[in-house]
Design an enzyme around this catalytic site. Structure first.
Site, PDB file in Angstrom:
ATOM      1  N   SER A  38     -11.174  -0.942  -0.840  1.00 63.30           N
ATOM      2  CA  SER A  38      -9.821  -1.489  -0.955  1.00 63.30           C
ATOM      3  C   SER A  38      -9.757  -2.916  -1.470  1.00 63.30           C
ATOM      4  O   SER A  38      -8.769  -3.298  -2.077  1.00 63.30           O
ATOM      5  CB  SER A  38      -9.113  -1.407   0.392  1.00 63.30           C
ATOM      6  OG  SER A  38      -9.570  -2.404   1.261  1.00 63.30           O
ATOM      7  N   HIS A  65      -7.785   5.011   0.377  1.00 61.55           N
ATOM      8  CA  HIS A  65      -7.155   4.365  -0.786  1.00 61.55           C
ATOM      9  C   HIS A  65      -7.138   5.261  -2.013  1.00 61.55           C
ATOM     10  O   HIS A  65      -6.972   4.780  -3.132  1.00 61.55           O
ATOM     11  CB  HIS A  65      -7.842   3.027  -1.082  1.00 61.55           C
ATOM     12  CG  HIS A  65      -7.589   2.029  -0.005  1.00 61.55           C
ATOM     13  ND1 HIS A  65      -6.436   1.279   0.066  1.00 61.55           N
ATOM     14  CD2 HIS A  65      -8.330   1.707   1.080  1.00 61.55           C
ATOM     15  CE1 HIS A  65      -6.481   0.520   1.152  1.00 61.55           C
ATOM     16  NE2 HIS A  65      -7.615   0.753   1.785  1.00 61.55           N
ATOM     17  N   GLU A  75     -16.913   5.207   1.554  1.00 57.91           N
ATOM     18  CA  GLU A  75     -15.528   5.296   1.088  1.00 57.91           C
ATOM     19  C   GLU A  75     -15.515   5.738  -0.371  1.00 57.91           C
ATOM     20  O   GLU A  75     -16.554   5.658  -1.038  1.00 57.91           O
ATOM     21  CB  GLU A  75     -14.834   3.932   1.211  1.00 57.91           C
ATOM     22  CG  GLU A  75     -14.800   3.386   2.624  1.00 57.91           C
ATOM     23  CD  GLU A  75     -14.131   2.019   2.718  1.00 57.91           C
ATOM     24  OE1 GLU A  75     -13.348   1.655   1.823  1.00 57.91           O
ATOM     25  OE2 GLU A  75     -14.407   1.309   3.699  1.00 57.91           O
ATOM     26  N   ASN A 123       0.823  -1.210   0.000  1.00 57.37           N
ATOM     27  CA  ASN A 123       0.000   0.000   0.000  1.00 57.37           C
ATOM     28  C   ASN A 123       0.861   1.265   0.000  1.00 57.37           C
ATOM     29  O   ASN A 123       0.329   2.365   0.093  1.00 57.37           O
ATOM     30  CB  ASN A 123      -0.935   0.017   1.211  1.00 57.37           C
ATOM     31  CG  ASN A 123      -2.121  -0.904   1.019  1.00 57.37           C
ATOM     32  OD1 ASN A 123      -2.397  -1.337  -0.108  1.00 57.37           O
ATOM     33  ND2 ASN A 123      -2.824  -1.215   2.084  1.00 57.37           N
ATOM     34  N   ASP A 178     -14.327   8.375   3.561  1.00 60.74           N
ATOM     35  CA  ASP A 178     -13.007   7.769   3.761  1.00 60.74           C
ATOM     36  C   ASP A 178     -12.296   7.715   2.411  1.00 60.74           C
ATOM     37  O   ASP A 178     -12.744   7.016   1.501  1.00 60.74           O
ATOM     38  CB  ASP A 178     -13.211   6.353   4.349  1.00 60.74           C
ATOM     39  CG  ASP A 178     -11.929   5.560   4.501  1.00 60.74           C
ATOM     40  OD1 ASP A 178     -11.067   5.621   3.608  1.00 60.74           O
ATOM     41  OD2 ASP A 178     -11.795   4.827   5.494  1.00 60.74           O
ATOM     42  N   LYS A 210      -0.386   5.152   3.325  1.00 61.92           N
ATOM     43  CA  LYS A 210      -0.460   4.395   2.057  1.00 61.92           C
ATOM     44  C   LYS A 210       0.236   5.214   0.959  1.00 61.92           C
ATOM     45  O   LYS A 210       1.461   5.225   0.927  1.00 61.92           O
ATOM     46  CB  LYS A 210      -1.913   4.037   1.778  1.00 61.92           C
ATOM     47  CG  LYS A 210      -2.486   3.167   2.932  1.00 61.92           C
ATOM     48  CD  LYS A 210      -3.804   2.541   2.624  1.00 61.92           C
ATOM     49  CE  LYS A 210      -4.511   2.014   3.875  1.00 61.92           C
ATOM     50  NZ  LYS A 210      -3.874   0.868   4.522  1.00 61.92           N
ATOM     51  N   HIS A 224     -15.130  -0.069   5.831  1.00 61.76           N
ATOM     52  CA  HIS A 224     -13.973  -0.678   6.499  1.00 61.76           C
ATOM     53  C   HIS A 224     -14.244  -0.941   7.992  1.00 61.76           C
ATOM     54  O   HIS A 224     -15.038  -0.237   8.621  1.00 61.76           O
ATOM     55  CB  HIS A 224     -12.782   0.272   6.350  1.00 61.76           C
ATOM     56  CG  HIS A 224     -11.497  -0.290   6.850  1.00 61.76           C
ATOM     57  ND1 HIS A 224     -10.907   0.123   8.018  1.00 61.76           N
ATOM     58  CD2 HIS A 224     -10.677  -1.230   6.325  1.00 61.76           C
ATOM     59  CE1 HIS A 224      -9.766  -0.525   8.181  1.00 61.76           C
ATOM     60  NE2 HIS A 224      -9.607  -1.350   7.179  1.00 61.76           N
TER      61      HIS A 224
HETATM   62  C1  LIG Z   1     -10.858   1.955   3.912  1.00 62.31           C
HETATM   63  C2  LIG Z   1      -9.828   2.027   4.991  1.00 62.31           C
HETATM   64  N1  LIG Z   1      -9.960   2.962   5.938  1.00 62.31           N
HETATM   65  C3  LIG Z   1      -9.046   3.081   6.922  1.00 62.31           C
HETATM   66  C4  LIG Z   1      -7.963   2.232   6.997  1.00 62.31           C
HETATM   67  C5  LIG Z   1      -6.978   2.390   8.120  1.00 62.31           C
HETATM   68  O1  LIG Z   1      -5.895   3.168   7.708  1.00 62.31           O
HETATM   69  P1  LIG Z   1      -4.477   2.971   8.434  1.00 62.31           P
HETATM   70  O2  LIG Z   1      -3.807   1.823   7.748  1.00 62.31           O
HETATM   71  O3  LIG Z   1      -3.783   4.270   8.262  1.00 62.31           O
HETATM   72  O4  LIG Z   1      -4.779   2.660   9.862  1.00 62.31           O
HETATM   73  C6  LIG Z   1      -7.783   1.238   6.037  1.00 62.31           C
HETATM   74  C7  LIG Z   1      -6.602   0.336   6.146  1.00 62.31           C
HETATM   75  O5  LIG Z   1      -6.244  -0.419   5.381  1.00 62.31           O
HETATM   76  C8  LIG Z   1      -8.749   1.129   5.010  1.00 62.31           C
HETATM   77  O6  LIG Z   1      -8.631   0.171   4.086  1.00 62.31           O
END
Ligand SMILES: Cc1ncc(COP(=O)(O)O)c(C=O)c1O
Length: 404
Positions: free
Chosen positions: A188, A216, A184, A53, A213, A247, A141
């Site tokens: 992901s 990604h 989102e 990522n 969110d 990421k 997520h």
């Molecule tokens: C959609 C989504 N939101 C939040 C996160 C969390 O982010 P972080 O890896 O910075 O904790 C992820 C982690 O993979 C994610 O896929």
């Protein structure tokens, strides 16, 4: 019975299902991404990472690395406290300014991860806004789901990426209640992208707040890397944009952006913000340089798109089925946890190709997959090698092909 026996019984069940997670022990070497070494009991192997990522390789960008080293020399390692008690540093405030500007918002607030930012912001909004309802996309997520659960607010799940279902669900809620639509941009595991204009339009019509969110998407979409909302010209119509520094920006940490009042509200009431040590100043310094670079440079995004298209075409050439989506994430569905792990193991052992198998509960049972994330630093030769390796395995395992 000892407690260890209780733990072991559940671990054994996980192994039996093929869902036990085994971490690859990598040695990343600065400047060599996506090449790395993998350490096992049998020794060390040179590999190419295909599931990182660190989407744009910014974690190894010389200016970003230099910023972290320099800030560490200047400011030391840790922040030395929570944000409230001696932990706020000039680097944090500079980064919050950079993030607010990135998303065209009045303010931004840093957290120790994207996970924590979702958990803290949603749990605080749901708990503190009187009689609130959170309308959550069905595929949100885990960090959003946990935040909503912790808030104890009423939750309504709407069908994934379905603005009409959202409209129906909003119509059934008393408009006097605070309503938060949480979704989102790039999902992901499937790499699909939300129909954002329609979702925003529905939320606005009902007077609901929007929570997006962009974890990604930040760094990779939009002319300045502001995400899908920037690309679609919608940033100003979304109340809260959440993202990660871990990421595409290649560092660590998470954030929210929004109005001054919204960020001050979360800053003042979110336990996940208040009661934890602030990000190391050097991490903030490095993230700021990474964001600033991606605001003006199109090279990484352009090259990523080229390499994604090239890998998709190579897979199509061999008839290796992959999900068709408009993003940089290429899911190759295997549909069986044991086969998925086996293919991943053979790719690593025989071809020096590292793609982590993605199994339940990260994805639903029966949709186990290899999630491939080509980046700007993957060479054409590495892409051809990966596609040929998958072709060999598809032949060996007699897996279904996609006919053109
Ligand atoms: C959609 C989504 N939101 C939040 C996160 C969390 O982010 P972080 O890896 O910075 O904790 C992820 C982690 O993979 C994610 O896929």
């Amino acid at each position: 019975m000892t407690y260890d026996a209780l733990f072991q019984a559940q671990l054994d069940a996980l192994k039996e299902e093929g869902n036990y997670r085994i971490f690859a022990n990598l040695e990343r070497r600065c400047g060599q991404h996506p090449c790395a070494a993998s350490h096992t009991e049998d020794g060390m192997q040179e590999i190419t990472v295909w599931c990182s990522n660190d989407y744009l390789g910014m974690g190894h960008h010389p200016a970003v690395v230099e910023a972290m080293v320099e800030a560490t020399r200047d400011a030391g390692c840790g922040a030395g406290g929570t944000r409230n008690i001696s932990g706020t540093n000039v680097h944090h405030l500079a980064l919050e300014g950079e993030l607010a500007d990135l998303h065209g918002k009045e303010a931004a607030l840093l957290f120790t991860s994207g996970y924590v930012s979702n958990w803290a912001a949603l749990s605080t909004l749901g708990a503190r806004l009187p009689n609130a309802v959170i309308l959550s996309d069905a595929l949100n997520h885990a960090s959003m789901i946990e935040g909503i659960r912790h808030s104890r607010a009423d939750k309504v799940i709407w069908r994934h990426n379905d603005p009409e279902d959202l409209d129906r669900k909003l119509s059934a809620i008393d408009p006097a209640r605070p309503r938060i639509v949480a979704f989102e941009s790039v999902y992901s595991m499937d790499g699909d992208i939300a129909p954002m204009a329609e979702i925003v339009e529905v939320a606005e019509r009902h007077g609901a707040m929007t929570y997006l969110d962009e974890v990604h998407a930040v760094g990779m979409y939009g002319p300045r890397g502001g995400g899908v909302a920037e690309e679609a010209g919608l940033m100003h119509r979304i109340d809260l944009i959440e993202g990660t520094l871990g990421k595409a920006f290649g560092c660590f940490g998470g954030y929210i952006t929004g109005s001054t009042a919204l960020c001050d509200f979360i800053r003042s009431f979110a336990s996940g913000f208040i009661f934890t040590t602030a990000l190391p100043p050097a991490v903030a310094a490095a993230a700021r340089v990474s964001i600033a670079h991606l605001k003006v440079s199109q090279a990484e995004r352009a090259r990523q798109r080229r390499q994604v298209a090239r890998l998709r075409a190579a897979l199509d050439g061999y008839g290796i089925p992959h999900q068709d989506n408009p993003s940089h994430i290429i899911p190759v569905i295997v549909g069986d946890p044991v086969k998925c792990r086996m293919i991943s193991d053979v790719l690593m052992d025989d071809f020096g190709v590292y793609v982590q198998p993605i199994n339940y509960p990260t994805v639903p049972k029966g949709t186990e997959r290899l999630r491939i994330t080509p980046g700007p630093l993957h060479t054409d030769a590495q892409i051809d090698h990966l596609a040929a390796a998958l072709n060999t395995l598809w032949k060996q395992c007699a897996l279904a092909r996609q006919v053109a």
